[in-house]
Enzyme design. Structure first.
Site, PDB file in Angstrom:
ATOM      1  CG  HIS A  16      -0.617  -7.163  18.936  1.00 16.89           C
ATOM      2  ND1 HIS A  16       0.681  -7.509  18.711  1.00 16.89           N
ATOM      3  CD2 HIS A  16      -1.132  -6.892  17.695  1.00 16.89           C
ATOM      4  CE1 HIS A  16       0.953  -7.463  17.412  1.00 16.89           C
ATOM      5  NE2 HIS A  16      -0.148  -7.083  16.776  1.00 16.89           N
ATOM      6  NE  ARG A  39       4.956  -6.355  14.415  1.00 17.59           N
ATOM      7  CZ  ARG A  39       3.660  -6.548  14.150  1.00 17.59           C
ATOM      8  NH1 ARG A  39       2.737  -5.781  14.704  1.00 17.59           N
ATOM      9  NH2 ARG A  39       3.274  -7.521  13.358  1.00 17.59           N
TER      10      ARG A  39
HETATM   11  P1  NAP Z   1       3.274  -1.340   4.587  1.00 17.25           P
HETATM   12  O1  NAP Z   1       2.167  -1.185   3.593  1.00 17.25           O
HETATM   13  O2  NAP Z   1       4.463  -2.179   4.222  1.00 17.25           O
HETATM   14  O3  NAP Z   1       3.762   0.133   4.950  1.00 17.25           O
HETATM   15  C1  NAP Z   1       4.876   0.370   5.739  1.00 17.25           C
HETATM   16  C2  NAP Z   1       5.151   1.876   5.761  1.00 17.25           C
HETATM   17  O4  NAP Z   1       6.277   2.107   6.617  1.00 17.25           O
HETATM   18  C3  NAP Z   1       5.512   2.409   4.365  1.00 17.25           C
HETATM   19  O5  NAP Z   1       4.972   3.698   4.175  1.00 17.25           O
HETATM   20  C4  NAP Z   1       7.038   2.473   4.449  1.00 17.25           C
HETATM   21  O6  NAP Z   1       7.632   3.452   3.597  1.00 17.25           O
HETATM   22  C5  NAP Z   1       7.223   2.883   5.894  1.00 17.25           C
HETATM   23  N1  NAP Z   1       8.592   2.591   6.312  1.00 17.25           N
HETATM   24  C6  NAP Z   1       9.240   1.405   6.307  1.00 17.25           C
HETATM   25  N2  NAP Z   1      10.517   1.568   6.691  1.00 17.25           N
HETATM   26  C7  NAP Z   1      10.672   2.886   6.940  1.00 17.25           C
HETATM   27  C8  NAP Z   1      11.765   3.687   7.348  1.00 17.25           C
HETATM   28  N3  NAP Z   1      12.984   3.148   7.582  1.00 17.25           N
HETATM   29  N4  NAP Z   1      11.576   5.016   7.480  1.00 17.25           N
HETATM   30  C9  NAP Z   1      10.351   5.569   7.230  1.00 17.25           C
HETATM   31  N5  NAP Z   1       9.277   4.870   6.836  1.00 17.25           N
HETATM   32  C10 NAP Z   1       9.442   3.536   6.697  1.00 17.25           C
HETATM   33  O7  NAP Z   1       2.731  -1.918   5.958  1.00 17.25           O
HETATM   34  P2  NAP Z   1       1.240  -1.835   6.547  1.00 17.25           P
HETATM   35  O8  NAP Z   1       0.395  -2.896   5.967  1.00 17.25           O
HETATM   36  O9  NAP Z   1       0.787  -0.434   6.460  1.00 17.25           O
HETATM   37  O10 NAP Z   1       1.523  -2.251   8.069  1.00 17.25           O
HETATM   38  C11 NAP Z   1       2.376  -1.472   8.890  1.00 17.25           C
HETATM   39  C12 NAP Z   1       2.694  -2.235  10.166  1.00 17.25           C
HETATM   40  O11 NAP Z   1       1.554  -2.246  11.020  1.00 17.25           O
HETATM   41  C13 NAP Z   1       2.996  -3.716   9.981  1.00 17.25           C
HETATM   42  O12 NAP Z   1       4.327  -3.913   9.542  1.00 17.25           O
HETATM   43  C14 NAP Z   1       2.786  -4.248  11.378  1.00 17.25           C
HETATM   44  O13 NAP Z   1       3.989  -4.115  12.096  1.00 17.25           O
HETATM   45  C15 NAP Z   1       1.751  -3.285  11.977  1.00 17.25           C
HETATM   46  N6  NAP Z   1       0.456  -3.945  12.239  1.00 17.25           N
HETATM   47  C16 NAP Z   1      -0.040  -3.926  13.503  1.00 17.25           C
HETATM   48  C17 NAP Z   1      -1.265  -4.516  13.786  1.00 17.25           C
HETATM   49  C18 NAP Z   1      -1.857  -4.463  15.171  1.00 17.25           C
HETATM   50  O14 NAP Z   1      -2.860  -5.117  15.443  1.00 17.25           O
HETATM   51  N7  NAP Z   1      -1.309  -3.684  16.071  1.00 17.25           N
HETATM   52  C19 NAP Z   1      -1.987  -5.152  12.767  1.00 17.25           C
HETATM   53  C20 NAP Z   1      -1.451  -5.161  11.487  1.00 17.25           C
HETATM   54  C21 NAP Z   1      -0.233  -4.542  11.223  1.00 17.25           C
HETATM   55  P3  NAP Z   1       7.530   3.341   1.999  1.00 17.25           P
HETATM   56  O15 NAP Z   1       6.079   3.605   1.686  1.00 17.25           O
HETATM   57  O16 NAP Z   1       8.419   4.408   1.511  1.00 17.25           O
HETATM   58  O17 NAP Z   1       7.952   1.944   1.623  1.00 17.25           O
END
Ligand code: NAP
Length: 310
Positions: free
Chosen positions: A273, A225
């Site tokens: 994006h 993000r």
């Molecule tokens: P997820 O499974 O919820 O994983 C989020 C990760 O971020 C987890 O490892 C979490 O830690 C970590 N995190 C959250 N808050 C944190 C903090 N304060 N300090 C350190 N680490 C932190 O999410 P995901 O499915 O992997 O997706 C991640 C993000 O990718 C989405 O939220 C979205 O913003 C982005 N995304 C982008 C696209 C694109 O096309 N560009 C597409 C899809 C998603 P823990 O494991 O300890 O909970």
């Protein structure tokens, strides 16, 4: 009784998803009607995308869950009227797309491809890049997407260090957490990938101080993000070459405004994006599985924690 599933998203998404969702419901043995409009009090589940005008969930008194088509839920997680369970999207197709984007852009920088693709002076420079095993990568965010990308890079022998909010164990990938862990991960990383959700805690994770921990010329890939990075701090570090390049897929304002410096900065690549899209067939199966779980009295998967914000 037939379940009523409200599709709360734009007409363009209806075109893309309606057939796939209906097939997935049938395959999961669900007797469910997917509709664009319904009496709110008769709706059993809502399939939701942030493009939807739906903001007040109060009248949906029977709704057992809101199922997001998007992985990032920052635009809906704080909605006070949404009191039913909220599930985010974890879709094998979306994960595959993200792995391809991250591996592709990592290899671009690792191999120095630009030097040969754009070479107007026809310079014969036989310098070989190091091996992947000599190019440390930091993966900030080790969730569904970060872990898959870290494992794909590890399979190519990149030494990947993961960093997340909580402690983790992933075979072959040292995982760190906390401020000290972040400093350790960044201080050796030649390539940094940011794959965290947007929350109050993750805003400006890469600020001026933390960018200064990186080795000279490190590359940043941000498909997470826009708010994860302090834009002014990044531009200052790019201006001096302290950060060698930033490949950015996400921005605080999207589409990226025409006058934003990222568009023209020689050390920035903008992708619009497109790192990973929700894929209708695989994502619909995830939606159907959660409805099946709801009807069977089983816990939903990929439930969003409202306090944590993701
Ligand atoms: P997820 O499974 O919820 O994983 C989020 C990760 O971020 C987890 O490892 C979490 O830690 C970590 N995190 C959250 N808050 C944190 C903090 N304060 N300090 C350190 N680490 C932190 O999410 P995901 O499915 O992997 O997706 C991640 C993000 O990718 C989405 O939220 C979205 O913003 C982005 N995304 C982008 C696209 C694109 O096309 N560009 C597409 C899809 C998603 P823990 O494991 O300890 O909970």
């Amino acid at each position: 009784m037939t379940l009523t599933v409200l599709f709360a998203a734009t007409p363009a998404l209806w075109e893309e998803f309606s057939a796939a969702l209906s097939h997935a419901f049938a395959d999961a043995g669900l007797d469910a009607a997917l509709v664009l409009q319904a009496d709110p009090a008769a709706v059993d589940y809502i399939v939701y995308a942030p493009s939807s005008p739906l903001e007040d969930f109060t009248p949906y008194t029977r709704c057992k869950a809101v199922l997001s088509l998007w992985a990032g839920v920052e635009r809906i997680v704080g909605n006070q009227t949404l009191t039913m369970p909220l599930c985010r999207m974890v879709d094998p197709g979306l994960t595959e797309g993200m792995v391809e984007w991250v591996v592709g852009h990592t290899l671009r920088h690792h191999l120095g491809m630009d030097r040969h693709i754009v070479n107007p002076g026809q310079v014969w420079d036989p310098t070989c890049p190091p091996l992947a095993r000599e190019r440390p990568v930091a993966m900030l965010g080790m969730g569904a997407l970060g872990t898959a990308c870290a494992q794909a890079l590890r399979a190519l022998h990149f030494p990947v260090t993961g960093w997340s909010r909580t402690a983790k164990e992933v075979p072959g990938i040292p995982c760190l957490h906390g401020e000290d862990g972040l400093r350790q991960a960044l201080s050796t990383a030649q390539i940094v990938v940011t794959l965290m959700p947007k929350t109050p805690e993750t805003e400006n994770t890469l600020n001026a101080e933390r960018l200064s921990w990186l080795p000279q010329g490190a590359v940043i890939l941000n498909p997470g993000r826009g708010a994860l990075i302090d834009d002014d701090a990044l531009l200052a570090a790019l201006d001096t070459g302290a950060v060698g390049h930033a490949t950015l897929d996400v921005f605080r304002v999207e589409p990226l405004p025409a006058d934003h410096r990222y568009w023209t900065h020689p050390r920035v690549t903008v992708t619009p994006h497109i790192a990973a899209d929700t894929r209708p067939s695989s994502a619909s199966r995830m939606v159907a599985e959660n409805i099946r779980r709801g009807e069977a009295g089983e816990p939903f998967v990929n439930l969003v924690d409202r306090v944590r914000g993701y």
